[in-house]
Motif scaffolding. Structure first.
Motif, mmCIF file in Angstrom:
data_model
loop_
_atom_site.group_PDB
_atom_site.id
_atom_site.type_symbol
_atom_site.label_atom_id
_atom_site.label_comp_id
_atom_site.label_asym_id
_atom_site.label_seq_id
_atom_site.Cartn_x
_atom_site.Cartn_y
_atom_site.Cartn_z
ATOM 1 N N THR A 77 0.931 -1.361 0.026
ATOM 2 C CA THR A 77 -0.091 0.125 -0.119
ATOM 3 C C THR A 77 1.029 1.256 0.090
ATOM 4 O O THR A 77 0.573 2.226 -0.645
ATOM 5 C CB THR A 77 -0.932 -0.105 1.116
ATOM 6 O OG1 THR A 77 -1.720 -1.308 1.181
ATOM 7 C CG2 THR A 77 -1.953 1.191 1.121
ATOM 8 N N THR A 78 1.987 1.253 0.648
ATOM 9 C CA THR A 78 2.909 2.142 0.867
ATOM 10 C C THR A 78 3.530 2.760 -0.713
ATOM 11 O O THR A 78 3.541 3.714 -1.050
ATOM 12 C CB THR A 78 4.146 2.023 1.746
ATOM 13 O OG1 THR A 78 3.456 1.608 3.082
ATOM 14 C CG2 THR A 78 5.021 3.087 1.921
ATOM 15 N N ARG A 109 -11.191 -7.125 8.421
ATOM 16 C CA ARG A 109 -10.381 -7.574 7.273
ATOM 17 C C ARG A 109 -9.887 -8.851 7.303
ATOM 18 O O ARG A 109 -9.901 -9.778 6.718
ATOM 19 C CB ARG A 109 -9.571 -6.749 6.965
ATOM 20 C CG ARG A 109 -10.140 -5.148 6.337
ATOM 21 C CD ARG A 109 -9.243 -4.123 5.998
ATOM 22 N NE ARG A 109 -8.351 -4.395 4.728
ATOM 23 C CZ ARG A 109 -8.723 -4.477 3.702
ATOM 24 N NH1 ARG A 109 -9.910 -3.803 3.376
ATOM 25 N NH2 ARG A 109 -7.880 -4.499 2.682
ATOM 26 N N GLN A 158 -13.414 -14.107 -3.626
ATOM 27 C CA GLN A 158 -12.505 -13.726 -4.687
ATOM 28 C C GLN A 158 -12.981 -13.390 -6.071
ATOM 29 O O GLN A 158 -12.686 -12.484 -6.738
ATOM 30 C CB GLN A 158 -11.438 -14.916 -4.937
ATOM 31 C CG GLN A 158 -10.606 -14.945 -3.705
ATOM 32 C CD GLN A 158 -9.842 -16.017 -3.676
ATOM 33 O OE1 GLN A 158 -10.198 -17.368 -4.030
ATOM 34 N NE2 GLN A 158 -8.430 -15.990 -3.541
ATOM 35 N N THR A 207 -3.028 -6.718 -4.063
ATOM 36 C CA THR A 207 -3.704 -7.966 -3.459
ATOM 37 C C THR A 207 -2.588 -8.970 -3.145
ATOM 38 O O THR A 207 -1.602 -8.427 -2.775
ATOM 39 C CB THR A 207 -4.582 -8.505 -4.383
ATOM 40 O OG1 THR A 207 -5.354 -9.790 -4.003
ATOM 41 C CG2 THR A 207 -3.972 -8.982 -5.638
ATOM 42 N N HIS A 208 -2.971 -10.189 -3.225
ATOM 43 C CA HIS A 208 -1.974 -11.391 -2.614
ATOM 44 C C HIS A 208 -1.929 -12.407 -3.408
ATOM 45 O O HIS A 208 -2.983 -12.945 -4.065
ATOM 46 C CB HIS A 208 -2.338 -11.758 -1.255
ATOM 47 C CG HIS A 208 -2.357 -10.733 -0.185
ATOM 48 N ND1 HIS A 208 -1.321 -10.737 0.602
ATOM 49 C CD2 HIS A 208 -3.466 -9.999 0.215
ATOM 50 C CE1 HIS A 208 -1.649 -9.592 1.546
ATOM 51 N NE2 HIS A 208 -2.879 -9.138 1.330
ATOM 52 N N ARG A 267 -0.652 -8.920 12.903
ATOM 53 C CA ARG A 267 -1.215 -10.434 12.784
ATOM 54 C C ARG A 267 -0.287 -11.388 13.435
ATOM 55 O O ARG A 267 0.760 -11.481 13.156
ATOM 56 C CB ARG A 267 -1.234 -10.902 11.423
ATOM 57 C CG ARG A 267 -1.636 -9.944 10.460
ATOM 58 C CD ARG A 267 -2.910 -9.893 9.737
ATOM 59 N NE ARG A 267 -3.131 -9.101 8.574
ATOM 60 C CZ ARG A 267 -3.439 -7.784 8.807
ATOM 61 N NH1 ARG A 267 -3.725 -7.412 9.975
ATOM 62 N NH2 ARG A 267 -3.650 -6.977 7.619
HETATM 63 P P1 AP5 Z 1 1.947 -1.088 4.086
HETATM 64 O O1 AP5 Z 1 2.111 -0.482 3.032
HETATM 65 O O2 AP5 Z 1 0.739 -1.026 4.910
HETATM 66 O O3 AP5 Z 1 2.012 -2.816 3.776
HETATM 67 P P2 AP5 Z 1 1.019 -3.702 3.134
HETATM 68 O O4 AP5 Z 1 1.751 -4.757 2.261
HETATM 69 O O5 AP5 Z 1 -0.026 -2.958 2.278
HETATM 70 O O6 AP5 Z 1 0.180 -4.390 4.302
HETATM 71 P P3 AP5 Z 1 -1.245 -4.527 4.841
HETATM 72 O O7 AP5 Z 1 -1.233 -4.835 6.286
HETATM 73 O O8 AP5 Z 1 -2.017 -3.159 4.504
HETATM 74 O O9 AP5 Z 1 -1.633 -5.449 3.932
HETATM 75 P P4 AP5 Z 1 -2.536 -6.865 3.942
HETATM 76 O O10 AP5 Z 1 -2.136 -7.734 3.196
HETATM 77 O O11 AP5 Z 1 -2.555 -7.032 5.473
HETATM 78 O O12 AP5 Z 1 -3.994 -6.221 3.928
HETATM 79 P P5 AP5 Z 1 -4.511 -6.319 2.524
HETATM 80 O O13 AP5 Z 1 -5.642 -5.121 2.386
HETATM 81 O O14 AP5 Z 1 -3.845 -6.340 1.188
HETATM 82 O O15 AP5 Z 1 3.228 -1.137 5.040
HETATM 83 C C1 AP5 Z 1 3.510 -1.829 6.347
HETATM 84 C C2 AP5 Z 1 4.298 -0.821 7.134
HETATM 85 O O16 AP5 Z 1 5.506 -0.806 6.778
HETATM 86 C C3 AP5 Z 1 3.883 0.627 7.404
HETATM 87 O O17 AP5 Z 1 3.765 0.916 8.620
HETATM 88 C C4 AP5 Z 1 4.722 1.394 6.426
HETATM 89 O O18 AP5 Z 1 4.776 2.787 6.699
HETATM 90 C C5 AP5 Z 1 6.016 0.425 6.390
HETATM 91 N N1 AP5 Z 1 6.766 0.602 5.222
HETATM 92 C C6 AP5 Z 1 6.323 0.271 4.155
HETATM 93 N N2 AP5 Z 1 7.291 0.319 3.257
HETATM 94 C C7 AP5 Z 1 8.343 0.922 3.742
HETATM 95 C C8 AP5 Z 1 9.579 1.194 3.470
HETATM 96 N N3 AP5 Z 1 10.230 1.076 2.286
HETATM 97 N N4 AP5 Z 1 10.685 1.550 4.506
HETATM 98 C C9 AP5 Z 1 10.188 1.594 5.785
HETATM 99 N N5 AP5 Z 1 8.756 1.484 6.278
HETATM 100 C C10 AP5 Z 1 8.007 1.105 5.198
HETATM 101 O O19 AP5 Z 1 -5.566 -7.613 2.667
HETATM 102 C C11 AP5 Z 1 -6.493 -7.763 3.556
HETATM 103 C C12 AP5 Z 1 -7.061 -9.476 3.558
HETATM 104 O O20 AP5 Z 1 -7.804 -9.309 2.222
HETATM 105 C C13 AP5 Z 1 -6.016 -10.447 3.545
HETATM 106 O O21 AP5 Z 1 -5.868 -10.796 4.716
HETATM 107 C C14 AP5 Z 1 -6.881 -11.461 2.632
HETATM 108 O O22 AP5 Z 1 -7.519 -12.133 3.793
HETATM 109 C C15 AP5 Z 1 -7.788 -10.712 1.914
HETATM 110 N N6 AP5 Z 1 -7.502 -10.731 0.164
HETATM 111 C C16 AP5 Z 1 -6.669 -9.876 -0.409
HETATM 112 N N7 AP5 Z 1 -6.497 -10.207 -1.533
HETATM 113 C C17 AP5 Z 1 -7.076 -11.383 -1.558
HETATM 114 C C18 AP5 Z 1 -7.020 -12.473 -2.746
HETATM 115 N N8 AP5 Z 1 -6.620 -12.245 -3.729
HETATM 116 N N9 AP5 Z 1 -7.562 -13.708 -2.311
HETATM 117 C C19 AP5 Z 1 -7.954 -13.837 -1.036
HETATM 118 N N10 AP5 Z 1 -8.046 -13.145 -0.057
HETATM 119 C C20 AP5 Z 1 -7.442 -11.884 -0.254
#
Ligand code: AP5
Length: 205
Positions: free
Chosen positions: A21-22, A60, A75, A100-101, A149
């Motif tokens: 997301t960042t 979520r 999905q 996404t993932h 988590r």
């Molecule tokens: P951030 O950018 O928030 O990381 P992220 O990878 O986006 O992690 P999220 O926790 O937002 O993602 P998620 O995977 O849990 O949620 P999602 O919405 O995708 O950064 C994290 C931290 O690091 C921040 O503090 C940031 O400041 C820091 N940071 C970043 N880059 C940095 C850098 N370069 N240097 C220093 N610090 C840095 O998914 C939610 C849920 O949806 C999943 O759990 C799943 O159940 C479901 N889902 C989503 N897609 C699917 C799919 N295709 N199939 C099935 N389920 C799915």
């Protein structure tokens, strides 16, 4: 025949907390500065909208603990809804980025984030895998208590998830003849990864 969207489609994947997301926030700024038309969508947002309206989850992260058939239903809904939404606003030369993932760590094993019906509906040109060293990812997860988590924030768990994520991304890519593009999210400077994603978008068509 492999189907493509009229607009460039990039699926951005990475383990939770790697910084997808960042990096995508920075991608938006770069594309804005270039005057490009684009859309960034979060796949989990689309899934969550339906899952919460059906009363299946309140948060979520609960989605990955649902029975797999429910996750598959969510999905498939998300993939179709994202493509239809994008088709309403994007055309040739524009860019769709889907956050996404490639793989989800569920209660019953590793589950593909982009199984066949899903990836064929999204029609990506490329699947980006954002990576950082496992120790760095765990440190980021711990600095971000809103998304912490407990079961994921261990180096050995993240290490295995990173391996599975590469395998899953390539497996999904094969189904739609997409490329897999691995990008490091360098600690302290997410703009390096963001610039690589933008360069990729410019080279795909
Ligand atoms: P951030 O950018 O928030 O990381 P992220 O990878 O986006 O992690 P999220 O926790 O937002 O993602 P998620 O995977 O849990 O949620 P999602 O919405 O995708 O950064 C994290 C931290 O690091 C921040 O503090 C940031 O400041 C820091 N940071 C970043 N880059 C940095 C850098 N370069 N240097 C220093 N610090 C840095 O998914 C939610 C849920 O949806 C999943 O759990 C799943 O159940 C479901 N889902 C989503 N897609 C699917 C799919 N295709 N199939 C099935 N389920 C799915």
């Amino acid at each position: 025949m492999v189907l493509r969207n009229p607009f460039t489609t990039i699926i951005v994947t990475g383990v939770p907390g790697v910084g997808k997301t960042t990096v995508l926030t920075q991608v938006r700024s770069i594309l804005d500065s270039k005057g490009k038309k684009y859309m960034v969508v979060n796949f989990g947002d689309y899934m969550f909208k339906v899952a919460s309206s059906k009363g299946w989850v309140r948060h979520r992260d609960e989605m990955r603990h649902l029975p797999l058939m429910r996750q598959l239903e969510l999905q498939e809904y998300a993939a179709e809804a994202i493509r239809l939404d994008a088709e309403k606003v994007l055309g040739e030369g524009d860019i769709l980025l889907v956050d996404t993932h490639a793989v989800i760590r569920t209660d019953t094993g590793y589950w593909p984030g982009l199984p066949e019906e899903v990836v064929k509906n999204l029609r990506p040109d490329s699947i980006v895998v954002i990576e950082s060293p496992p120790e760095v990812i765990v440190a980021r997860q711990k600095r971000d208590p809103t998304r912490y988590r407990a079961d994921l924030a261990r180096v050995e768990v993240v290490k295995e998830l990173l391996d599975m994520a590469r395998l899953a991304a390539m497996s999904s890519a094969v189904l739609v003849a997409a490329s897999v593009f691995i990008v490091e999210n360098v600690e302290g400077d997410p703009s390096i990864a963001a610039n690589r994603v933008v360069e990729l978008a410019e080279k795909l068509r």
